[in-house]
Motif scaffolding. Structure first.
Motif, mmCIF file in Angstrom:
data_model
loop_
_atom_site.group_PDB
_atom_site.id
_atom_site.type_symbol
_atom_site.label_atom_id
_atom_site.label_comp_id
_atom_site.label_asym_id
_atom_site.label_seq_id
_atom_site.Cartn_x
_atom_site.Cartn_y
_atom_site.Cartn_z
ATOM 1 N N SER A 19 32.981 49.419 34.147
ATOM 2 C CA SER A 19 32.793 48.479 35.249
ATOM 3 C C SER A 19 33.647 47.225 35.097
ATOM 4 O O SER A 19 34.003 46.605 36.112
ATOM 5 C CB SER A 19 31.318 48.082 35.349
ATOM 6 N N TYR A 20 34.002 46.853 33.866
ATOM 7 C CA TYR A 20 34.840 45.666 33.707
ATOM 8 C C TYR A 20 36.301 45.975 34.045
ATOM 9 O O TYR A 20 37.108 45.058 34.235
ATOM 10 C CB TYR A 20 34.728 45.098 32.286
ATOM 11 N N VAL A 21 36.657 47.255 34.117
ATOM 12 C CA VAL A 21 38.007 47.655 34.526
ATOM 13 C C VAL A 21 38.057 47.941 36.018
ATOM 14 O O VAL A 21 38.987 47.510 36.717
ATOM 15 C CB VAL A 21 38.473 48.888 33.723
ATOM 16 N N LEU A 22 37.050 48.657 36.515
ATOM 17 C CA LEU A 22 36.987 48.984 37.939
ATOM 18 C C LEU A 22 35.593 48.661 38.466
ATOM 19 O O LEU A 22 34.713 49.522 38.508
ATOM 20 C CB LEU A 22 37.314 50.460 38.178
ATOM 21 N N PRO A 23 35.369 47.418 38.885
ATOM 22 C CA PRO A 23 34.055 47.057 39.430
ATOM 23 C C PRO A 23 33.868 47.634 40.829
ATOM 24 O O PRO A 23 34.830 48.010 41.505
ATOM 25 C CB PRO A 23 34.108 45.527 39.457
ATOM 26 N N GLY A 24 32.637 47.684 41.278
ATOM 27 C CA GLY A 24 32.327 48.157 42.618
ATOM 28 C C GLY A 24 32.541 47.083 43.663
ATOM 29 O O GLY A 24 32.892 45.935 43.344
ATOM 30 N N PRO A 25 32.316 47.424 44.931
ATOM 31 C CA PRO A 25 32.532 46.453 46.008
ATOM 32 C C PRO A 25 31.641 45.223 45.920
ATOM 33 O O PRO A 25 32.073 44.123 46.290
ATOM 34 C CB PRO A 25 32.224 47.262 47.273
ATOM 35 N N VAL A 26 30.405 45.375 45.446
ATOM 36 C CA VAL A 26 29.466 44.247 45.464
ATOM 37 C C VAL A 26 29.960 43.077 44.619
ATOM 38 O O VAL A 26 30.057 41.939 45.108
ATOM 39 C CB VAL A 26 28.058 44.703 45.022
ATOM 40 N N GLN A 82 47.396 35.509 36.686
ATOM 41 C CA GLN A 82 46.446 34.937 35.729
ATOM 42 C C GLN A 82 45.215 35.822 35.580
ATOM 43 O O GLN A 82 44.700 35.997 34.469
ATOM 44 C CB GLN A 82 46.034 33.536 36.192
ATOM 45 N N SER A 83 44.737 36.410 36.676
ATOM 46 C CA SER A 83 43.578 37.299 36.579
ATOM 47 C C SER A 83 43.900 38.539 35.758
ATOM 48 O O SER A 83 43.040 39.056 35.035
ATOM 49 C CB SER A 83 43.114 37.694 37.980
ATOM 50 N N ARG A 84 45.131 39.007 35.846
ATOM 51 C CA ARG A 84 45.532 40.142 35.012
ATOM 52 C C ARG A 84 45.548 39.766 33.541
ATOM 53 O O ARG A 84 45.061 40.515 32.685
ATOM 54 C CB ARG A 84 46.913 40.640 35.438
ATOM 55 N N GLU A 85 46.089 38.580 33.233
ATOM 56 C CA GLU A 85 46.147 38.136 31.841
ATOM 57 C C GLU A 85 44.756 37.916 31.261
ATOM 58 O O GLU A 85 44.530 38.142 30.074
ATOM 59 C CB GLU A 85 46.962 36.853 31.752
ATOM 60 N N LEU A 86 43.814 37.492 32.110
ATOM 61 C CA LEU A 86 42.445 37.254 31.657
ATOM 62 C C LEU A 86 41.570 38.498 31.775
ATOM 63 O O LEU A 86 40.380 38.434 31.424
ATOM 64 C CB LEU A 86 41.825 36.108 32.467
ATOM 65 N N SER A 87 42.129 39.604 32.274
ATOM 66 C CA SER A 87 41.375 40.855 32.480
ATOM 67 C C SER A 87 40.149 40.642 33.363
ATOM 68 O O SER A 87 39.107 41.269 33.166
ATOM 69 C CB SER A 87 40.957 41.456 31.121
ATOM 70 N N ASP A 88 40.274 39.744 34.330
ATOM 71 C CA ASP A 88 39.192 39.485 35.288
ATOM 72 C C ASP A 88 39.445 40.349 36.518
ATOM 73 O O ASP A 88 40.023 39.914 37.514
ATOM 74 C CB ASP A 88 39.172 38.001 35.653
ATOM 75 N N THR A 89 38.983 41.594 36.458
ATOM 76 C CA THR A 89 39.304 42.556 37.513
ATOM 77 C C THR A 89 38.652 42.198 38.840
ATOM 78 O O THR A 89 39.243 42.398 39.914
ATOM 79 C CB THR A 89 38.881 43.968 37.089
ATOM 80 N N SER A 90 37.426 41.710 38.826
ATOM 81 C CA SER A 90 36.763 41.339 40.075
ATOM 82 C C SER A 90 37.561 40.269 40.817
ATOM 83 O O SER A 90 37.762 40.357 42.041
ATOM 84 C CB SER A 90 35.343 40.845 39.799
ATOM 85 N N TYR A 91 38.021 39.268 40.078
ATOM 86 C CA TYR A 91 38.835 38.213 40.670
ATOM 87 C C TYR A 91 40.158 38.779 41.175
ATOM 88 O O TYR A 91 40.630 38.433 42.263
ATOM 89 C CB TYR A 91 39.056 37.132 39.621
ATOM 90 N N MET A 92 40.752 39.677 40.398
ATOM 91 C CA MET A 92 42.029 40.274 40.779
ATOM 92 C C MET A 92 41.909 41.044 42.092
ATOM 93 O O MET A 92 42.709 40.857 43.019
ATOM 94 C CB MET A 92 42.523 41.217 39.676
ATOM 95 N N ILE A 93 40.895 41.902 42.195
ATOM 96 C CA ILE A 93 40.743 42.701 43.409
ATOM 97 C C ILE A 93 40.360 41.812 44.593
ATOM 98 O O ILE A 93 40.775 42.062 45.735
ATOM 99 C CB ILE A 93 39.710 43.817 43.196
ATOM 100 N N ALA A 94 39.578 40.760 44.343
ATOM 101 C CA ALA A 94 39.239 39.826 45.422
ATOM 102 C C ALA A 94 40.496 39.171 45.980
ATOM 103 O O ALA A 94 40.645 39.021 47.202
ATOM 104 C CB ALA A 94 38.267 38.766 44.899
#
Length: 300
Positions: A69-76, A250-262
């Motif tokens: 889930s930290y790599v591919l989170p859901g829509p919510v 920056q979201s990629r460098e921080l591995s913040d996938t939810s932020y990245m997809i948003a």
């Protein structure tokens, strides 16, 4: 008196025919212009259905465990993060900076592309010399220009603008060239018969006739400019100038996938909104020329 009676009868028949024609027109108008709510629903439901299916498939992939889930989170969680970003000043400042770069770059590219397209369309020598080069530049990935842009302009706004122009100008120029090529020869001869020639012929006859293709070229030019801009912002980070591309990196460098997809959804939404503006302009052109989208398919 007999003549007066004949005239009155003839006037009555004319009035009856005109009434029948108006009634038929009203029926045709009523059948061709459905209720506004029905029209809106007819246009909206395919998009809503496609959106629902996409979100459903996304959720199914997320809960399948294919990726953590930290790599591919859901829509919510993604839309929750997007909602959080929409109320922050930094997000809107980044949107404003990115859109300013995109609009300025596109306007410059449009001016250059329109002039270049008209010159190449008018001159056989120019077409033979650089016609294929313009097409080659259009097919070349914009990201390939960034090493040269950085060498020429360092990490600056000029480097991003350079790549936007390289990406958008050829597409706009090709739109103009294609539109001019398909202007009917009969229309050009008619313009010459009424005294138009040279620039006057292009201004009053050729370019208005080529306008649909020119608008299509501008639409494609915006798409190239938008892609080039985001690629540039991913590679060129300018201090005190936050942008959507910079936040995405920056979201990629921080591995913040939810932020990245948003952020990706926000970028997609902006692209769809601009495309809607171009589509409305195209519909206006078709309406003025008596062409309605889907009319041919319905008649068949």
């Amino acid at each position: 008196m007999a003549l007066d009676l004949i005239d009155r009868n003839e006037n009555a028949r004319k009035a009856l025919r005109e009434s029948e024609i108006r009634g038929q027109d009203a029926l045709d108008l009523g059948s061709s212009t459905p209720h506004l709510a029905h029209s809106v629903w007819q246009a909206a439901w395919p998009k809503l259905a496609a959106l629902g299916i996409s979100l459903g498939l996304w959720q199914l992939v997320a809960i399948s465990g294919w990726r953590p889930s930290y790599v591919l989170p859901g829509p919510v969680p993604v839309f929750a993060e997007l909602g959080n970003q929409l109320v922050t000043g930094d997000f809107w400042r980044a949107v404003a900076i990115t859109m300013t770069r995109g609009v300025v770059g596109f306007l410059i590219a449009a001016a250059l592309g329109l002039v270049l397209g008209v010159l190449v369309a008018r001159s056989r020598i120019l077409r033979a010399a650089i016609g294929s080069l313009i097409t080659g530049l259009q097919t070349m990935p914009s990201i390939a220009w960034f090493p040269l842009a950085i060498l020429l302009f360092q990490l600056s706004e000029q480097a991003i603008l350079f790549v936007i122009l390289i990406g958008a100008v050829p597409s706009i120029a090709n739109g103009v060239i294609g539109g001019v090529d398909y202007v009917p020869a009969l229309l050009v001869r008619a313009g010459r018969n009424v005294g138009a020639s040279g620039l006057s012929l292009y201004r009053h006859v050729v370019l208005p006739a080529a306008l649909p293709s020119i608008v299509t070229g501008l639409k494609q030019g915006w798409a190239f400019a938008w892609r080039s801009l985001l690629a540039g912002e991913l590679m060129v980070s300018i201090a005190n100038r936050p942008s959507l591309g910079q936040f995405l990196n920056q979201s990629r460098e921080l591995s913040d996938t939810s932020y990245m997809i948003a952020l990706m959804i926000a970028i997609l939404a902006i692209g769809i909104a601009v495309d809607a503006i171009f589509s409305a302009f195209e519909r206006g052109i078709r309406r003025r020329r008596g062409v309605v989208a889907g009319q041919t398919q319905k008649s068949l």
